[in-house]
Structures are given as C-alpha cells and as structure tokens.
Design a protein around this motif. Structure first.
Motif, PDB file in Angstrom:
ATOM      1  N   ALA A 417       0.835  -1.207   0.000  1.00  0.00           N
ATOM      2  CA  ALA A 417       0.000   0.000   0.000  1.00  0.00           C
ATOM      3  C   ALA A 417       0.865   1.250   0.000  1.00  0.00           C
ATOM      4  CB  ALA A 417      -0.918  -0.015   1.221  1.00  0.00           C
ATOM      5  N   ASP A 418       1.963   1.236   0.768  1.00  0.00           N
ATOM      6  CA  ASP A 418       2.872   2.395   0.798  1.00  0.00           C
ATOM      7  C   ASP A 418       3.508   2.626  -0.570  1.00  0.00           C
ATOM      8  OD1 ASP A 418       2.356   2.850   3.462  1.00  0.00           O
ATOM      9  OD2 ASP A 418       4.067   1.680   4.183  1.00  0.00           O
ATOM     10  N   PHE A 419       3.882   1.554  -1.241  1.00  0.00           N
ATOM     11  CA  PHE A 419       4.449   1.677  -2.587  1.00  0.00           C
ATOM     12  C   PHE A 419       3.431   2.305  -3.552  1.00  0.00           C
ATOM     13  CE2 PHE A 419       8.002  -0.986  -1.402  1.00  0.00           C
ATOM     14  CZ  PHE A 419       8.988  -0.718  -2.338  1.00  0.00           C
ATOM     15  N   TYR A 420       2.177   1.795  -3.539  1.00  0.00           N
ATOM     16  CA  TYR A 420       1.143   2.314  -4.454  1.00  0.00           C
ATOM     17  C   TYR A 420       0.874   3.798  -4.190  1.00  0.00           C
ATOM     18  CZ  TYR A 420       0.065  -2.577  -5.646  1.00  0.00           C
ATOM     19  OH  TYR A 420       0.125  -3.875  -6.071  1.00  0.00           O
ATOM     20  N   SER A 421       0.845   4.153  -2.921  1.00  0.00           N
ATOM     21  CA  SER A 421       0.581   5.543  -2.556  1.00  0.00           C
ATOM     22  C   SER A 421       1.685   6.473  -3.073  1.00  0.00           C
ATOM     23  CB  SER A 421       0.463   5.651  -1.035  1.00  0.00           C
ATOM     24  OG  SER A 421       0.272   6.987  -0.647  1.00  0.00           O
ATOM     25  N   GLU A 422       2.963   6.055  -2.875  1.00  0.00           N
ATOM     26  CA  GLU A 422       4.090   6.876  -3.337  1.00  0.00           C
ATOM     27  C   GLU A 422       4.162   6.925  -4.860  1.00  0.00           C
ATOM     28  OE1 GLU A 422       6.371   8.905  -1.816  1.00  0.00           O
ATOM     29  OE2 GLU A 422       5.056   8.617  -0.075  1.00  0.00           O
ATOM     30  N   LEU A 423       3.829   5.807  -5.527  1.00  0.00           N
ATOM     31  CA  LEU A 423       3.834   5.796  -6.997  1.00  0.00           C
ATOM     32  C   LEU A 423       2.747   6.711  -7.570  1.00  0.00           C
ATOM     33  CD1 LEU A 423       4.610   2.025  -7.600  1.00  0.00           C
ATOM     34  CD2 LEU A 423       5.835   3.931  -8.681  1.00  0.00           C
ATOM     35  N   ALA A 424       1.583   6.705  -6.945  1.00  0.00           N
ATOM     36  CA  ALA A 424       0.504   7.603  -7.394  1.00  0.00           C
ATOM     37  C   ALA A 424       0.946   9.057  -7.238  1.00  0.00           C
ATOM     38  CB  ALA A 424      -0.762   7.330  -6.600  1.00  0.00           C
ATOM     39  N   ARG A 425       1.608   9.332  -6.144  1.00  0.00           N
ATOM     40  CA  ARG A 425       2.105  10.693  -5.870  1.00  0.00           C
ATOM     41  C   ARG A 425       3.153  11.099  -6.923  1.00  0.00           C
ATOM     42  NH1 ARG A 425       5.989  11.865  -0.817  1.00  0.00           N
ATOM     43  NH2 ARG A 425       6.360  14.099  -1.134  1.00  0.00           N
ATOM     44  N   ALA A 426       4.072  10.166  -7.233  1.00  0.00           N
ATOM     45  CA  ALA A 426       5.128  10.467  -8.207  1.00  0.00           C
ATOM     46  C   ALA A 426       4.544  10.731  -9.595  1.00  0.00           C
ATOM     47  CB  ALA A 426       6.120   9.311  -8.265  1.00  0.00           C
ATOM     48  N   TYR A 427       3.589   9.870 -10.014  1.00  0.00           N
ATOM     49  CA  TYR A 427       3.032  10.039 -11.363  1.00  0.00           C
ATOM     50  C   TYR A 427       2.121  11.253 -11.459  1.00  0.00           C
ATOM     51  CZ  TYR A 427       5.160   5.811 -13.152  1.00  0.00           C
ATOM     52  OH  TYR A 427       6.074   4.896 -13.589  1.00  0.00           O
ATOM     53  N   ASN A 432       1.390  12.179 -15.311  1.00  0.00           N
ATOM     54  CA  ASN A 432       0.883  10.956 -15.938  1.00  0.00           C
ATOM     55  C   ASN A 432      -0.356  10.506 -15.158  1.00  0.00           C
ATOM     56  OD1 ASN A 432       0.411   8.405 -16.995  1.00  0.00           O
ATOM     57  ND2 ASN A 432       2.595   7.971 -17.292  1.00  0.00           N
ATOM     58  N   ALA A 433      -1.501  11.092 -15.489  1.00  0.00           N
ATOM     59  CA  ALA A 433      -2.732  10.849 -14.740  1.00  0.00           C
ATOM     60  C   ALA A 433      -3.186   9.406 -14.857  1.00  0.00           C
ATOM     61  CB  ALA A 433      -3.831  11.789 -15.238  1.00  0.00           C
ATOM     62  N   THR A 434      -2.910   8.758 -16.011  1.00  0.00           N
ATOM     63  CA  THR A 434      -3.356   7.371 -16.217  1.00  0.00           C
ATOM     64  C   THR A 434      -2.679   6.437 -15.218  1.00  0.00           C
ATOM     65  OG1 THR A 434      -3.677   7.809 -18.561  1.00  0.00           O
ATOM     66  CG2 THR A 434      -3.554   5.499 -17.889  1.00  0.00           C
ATOM     67  N   LYS A 435      -1.343   6.575 -15.127  1.00  0.00           N
ATOM     68  CA  LYS A 435      -0.619   5.700 -14.202  1.00  0.00           C
ATOM     69  C   LYS A 435      -0.946   6.034 -12.746  1.00  0.00           C
ATOM     70  CE  LYS A 435       3.257   3.454 -16.316  1.00  0.00           C
ATOM     71  NZ  LYS A 435       4.649   3.028 -16.088  1.00  0.00           N
ATOM     72  N   ALA A 436      -1.123   7.315 -12.454  1.00  0.00           N
ATOM     73  CA  ALA A 436      -1.474   7.722 -11.094  1.00  0.00           C
ATOM     74  C   ALA A 436      -2.811   7.094 -10.704  1.00  0.00           C
ATOM     75  CB  ALA A 436      -1.531   9.240 -10.992  1.00  0.00           C
ATOM     76  N   ALA A 437      -3.773   7.125 -11.629  1.00  0.00           N
ATOM     77  CA  ALA A 437      -5.096   6.546 -11.364  1.00  0.00           C
ATOM     78  C   ALA A 437      -5.006   5.029 -11.195  1.00  0.00           C
ATOM     79  CB  ALA A 437      -6.054   6.899 -12.495  1.00  0.00           C
TER      80      ALA A 437
END
Length: 448
Positions: A417-427, A432-437
């Motif tokens: 979950a921490d990884f997904y949260s940080e990746l959404a923040r980075a994108y 890159n709204a698609t990857k963030a979503a």
C-alpha cells in the motif's frame, strides 16, 4: 553377534568404565579344577571353543554337561552367565551370576559382572547392595554409588557419598560434575541446606553466597536473598557481584536510588562479566520504560556501561526511544549505532525511517542507496529511496525505484500500500494521470 555387540557397548559405557578400570575377568583354565573326568574336560574345552567362535548356544549346552558332572563349581555358572549375556538373555545371566556368587561369595569379578546387569536394566536397589560391597575392594566404586543415588532421586545421600570421597581422595572434576547434577535436579531445599553448610564451613568463599542468593531468587524468596547478600557484604564489603542481587531487590521495592547505587557498582566492577552487566542494563531499561521519569538515570547507566566495557548499546537505546515515540532521541542513537556498524540491516532500516520522518530526505536517499548496495532484494530500501526522492522533487527517479521495488514485496500488504501511494504521488507530479489513477485503484482494491 548383534546381542554380543550390544552388550559390549553397555560394558564400555557403563558406570564402572567411567569410574575406574576394573581388572579383566580371569580366563578359565581347566587345570585349576581338580579330579576332572575326560568327559568333563572335553565338554569344558568345547564350551571355551564355542564361546571363542561366538557360538554361545553351543557353549551353554557344553557348560550344562559340565554342571551336571560338577554342580558346585562357581566358574561354570559364571561362564554360563557370560554366554547368556552375549545372547542378550538378561534373566538367565542374572540367575547364573547369582548361583556363581552363592558358591563363591565376595568374588570381585562375579560381582562386577552382576552389577553391570543390574545397572543396564536400571535395577538400582539391587545395584546399590553390590556396589557397596565392591567399594570394599576400591573406594572409587562409591562414585558409582553416588550416581545411582542421583538416578533414584536420593540427592542428599549422593552428596554425602561425594563429600566422603572428597575427604578421602581430594576434590575431583568428575565428582564435581555428579555434585552439580545432584544439586541441579534436587530443587531448592537441598541446595539451600548444602550451600548453608558450605557457607558455614568456608565463610570466605564468595561463590557459595552468590549461589544461595540465586536459589532464593529462583524461589521468589527475596527477603532471604537480601539477608544473604548483606551477610556477604559483612564478610567482604568489596564483593561487587552481590550487587547483581541487591540491584534487583531495590528495584522491586521501588527504591530506585539504592538500585542505581548497586547498578553503578556493577557497571564499574572489573569482576562482573559484561554479559551480567548487560542483563542489569536491560532490566533497568524495562523499568524506565514503565517509569520514564528515570530516563536521566538510564542515560547515566548507559554511559557507565559504554565507558567501562567499550560496548555499543546505541541501537538498544534507539529502539527504546523509538518505542516511546521520542523520535529525535531515537534518531540520534541510531545515528551513533550506524557509525559503529554501517552494515546492520535493522540499524539501516530504522535510521532511514527516522530520517524520512524528520524530513531529512538527502540523508535518507543517500543511506537508502547505500543500503541497496548491501541488500539489493530488500523492498523497504527501495521504498525509502522512493519516498526520499519524492520529497526532494526527483519524481522520475522515485517512480523508477519504486516500480523496481514492487518485485521484492512478499506477503506484506501494508508495504504494498505504501508503494502504491508513493507511486501515485510520483506520477501525479510527472503529469501521468493514467498511471497515477492505476496505482490509486490498486491501492483501493488492496485496502477493501
């Protein structure tokens, strides 16, 4: 053959073999028997021959013929007993040895062989009678007697026999081992009586006091432990090791200042083992965890321990303050621990997390990169690097490392979950709204 080998193993590792080396059993010589007939002599030699080639059944048949001709010869029953033993026939072995001993009382080699039978089947009551008679030939047989008493749970009898042997033969490492075993198995009451006796006999022997304090502490009898500690200090005011007990006594009674005085003596002592000092320090750490008002005393104790033993305890202090949510102190202690050991994975893990909490992103990024050189399959260090780079605004670097780190997560939904949260923040920052979503959706699915 198998039975013979089994018996041989029993003989080699029996108590007799450990305590002394018995004289070899006398070989049978027909010339020692008077007025033997040709028939007797032929059967007798046949028995010896068959025994020699391990045909024990045939040897017994030949001996039975001899016994029919001369039923009062002890040696015939003794020889038959040895053949029965080789076949593993324990009861027949005993019966023949007993018959031989009846015809020739107090014969040492017969008694030794019979004793082996009793010891092997743990018939200790019968073994005791025999070994007491064998002790008339050699006092060292009483070591066997002491071992049997230990096996029977007659610990005070065992200790009494050992004391007698020490008095007659001097102290001995083998007997000390038996004594330690007897005391270990006997329970507190016997130990207490023995140690009190030894203290009265040798009032200068510090170890006896310490052993008795340990016994009382194990029983939860702190008042008696304290009394013995005070008694030792009267005999030897410089007995630093006694403060290992006094420290705990004072701490349990809430007298922290007295406990700290004893702790200080323990830490400064050159006679107290570092392991014991470390144990005292851990006790105090647990106490201060529940009573944080004594943190200044804890830090004094840590400083004393570190200066006296040149031992690093920064990691333990860091863990203590981390647990108590004092992140600033935890960070300083983990930094000190890192300087002592830059490759310890737990120190690296906690120091990176504390640096991130303190927004020390430069330090966290550098340390995470260093940690990945040592532990390239640790997902947490990829996460640490990603969070630090996000904090520094290096979002492309953050996203690359975070996606690499996903491959190393094993059964850890919280980290995922921490990884997904940080990746959404980075994108998001990369536009890159698609990857963030996509990563937000994964996070939602994971937490549902």
């Amino acid at each position: 053959m198998k039975a013979f080998i089994t018996l041989l193993i029993v003989l080699l590792f029996s108590p007799l073999a450990e305590a002394q080396e018995p004289s070899p059993l006398q070989d049978v010589n027909v010339d020692n028997l008077e007025d033997v007939t040709d028939e007797f002599q032929e059967s007798f030699f046949e028995a010896l021959k068959q025994k020699g080639i391990e045909n024990y059944d045939r040897a017994i048949v030949a001996l039975d013929k001899c016994i029919a001709l001369r039923p009062q010869e002890a040696i015939l029953y003794f020889e038959k007993g040895k053949n029965e033993a080789a076949l593993g026939n324990v009861q027949e072995t005993e019966n023949n040895y007993l018959k031989a001993l009846q015809l020739k009382p107090n014969q040492r080699d017969i008694m030794e062989s019979l004793y082996e039978v009793y010891y092997a089947r743990q018939d200790f009551d019968k073994a005791i009678d025999l070994v007491q008679n064998l002790a008339k030939f050699d006092i060292r047989y009483k070591e066997d007697l002491a071992r049997i008493y230990v096996r029977k749970g007659a610990f005070e009898k065992a200790l009494s026999v050992l004391d007698e042997l020490d008095e007659n033969l001097g102290k001995d490492a083998y007997r000390n081992q038996i004594r330690e075993q007897a005391l270990a198995l006997s329970g507190g009451d016997v130990k207490e009586r023995v140690l009190l006796k030894e203290i009265n006999a040798e009032p200068e022997n510090e170890q006896n006091y310490l052993n008795l304090i340990y016994v009382y502490s194990e029983q939860g009898n702190t008042d008696k432990a304290y009394a013995i500690a005070q008694r030792l200090l009267k005999v030897n005011p410089k007995a630093d090791a006694v403060h290992l007990a006094l420290y705990k006594f004072h701490l349990e009674n809430g007298d922290v200042q007295q406990a700290f005085n004893s702790l200080e003596k323990v830490m400064k002592s050159s006679r107290v083992e570092p392991k014991a000092k470390h144990s005292v320090l851990n006790d105090f750490l647990i106490y201060v965890d529940r009573n944080p008002e004594y943190e200044p005393e804890l830090e004094q104790a840590i400083a004393l321990f570190s200066s006296e033993e040149q031992t690093d305890v920064n990691e333990e202090l860091g863990a203590y303050y981390l647990k108590n949510k004092d992140t600033a102190k935890a960070l300083s202690y983990y930094e000190a621990a890192y300087k002592k050991d830059a490759s310890d994975i737990n120190i690296l893990r906690n120091l990176i997390l504390l640096q991130l909490q303190a927004s020390q992103f430069d330090k966290a990024a550098a340390l995470s990169e260093e940690a990945l050189m040592l532990y390239p399959a640790q997902a947490l260090f990829y996460l640490g690097y990603g969070v630090a780079q996000n904090g520094l605004g290096n979002t492309k670097e953050a996203a690359d490392y975070l996606e690499m780190g996903l491959d190393y997560i094993i059964d850890n939904p919280k980290m995922q979950a921490d990884f997904y949260s940080e990746l959404a923040r980075a994108y998001d920052k990369l536009g890159n709204a698609t990857k963030a979503a996509d990563y937000r959706k994964r996070l939602t699915n994971l937490t549902q």
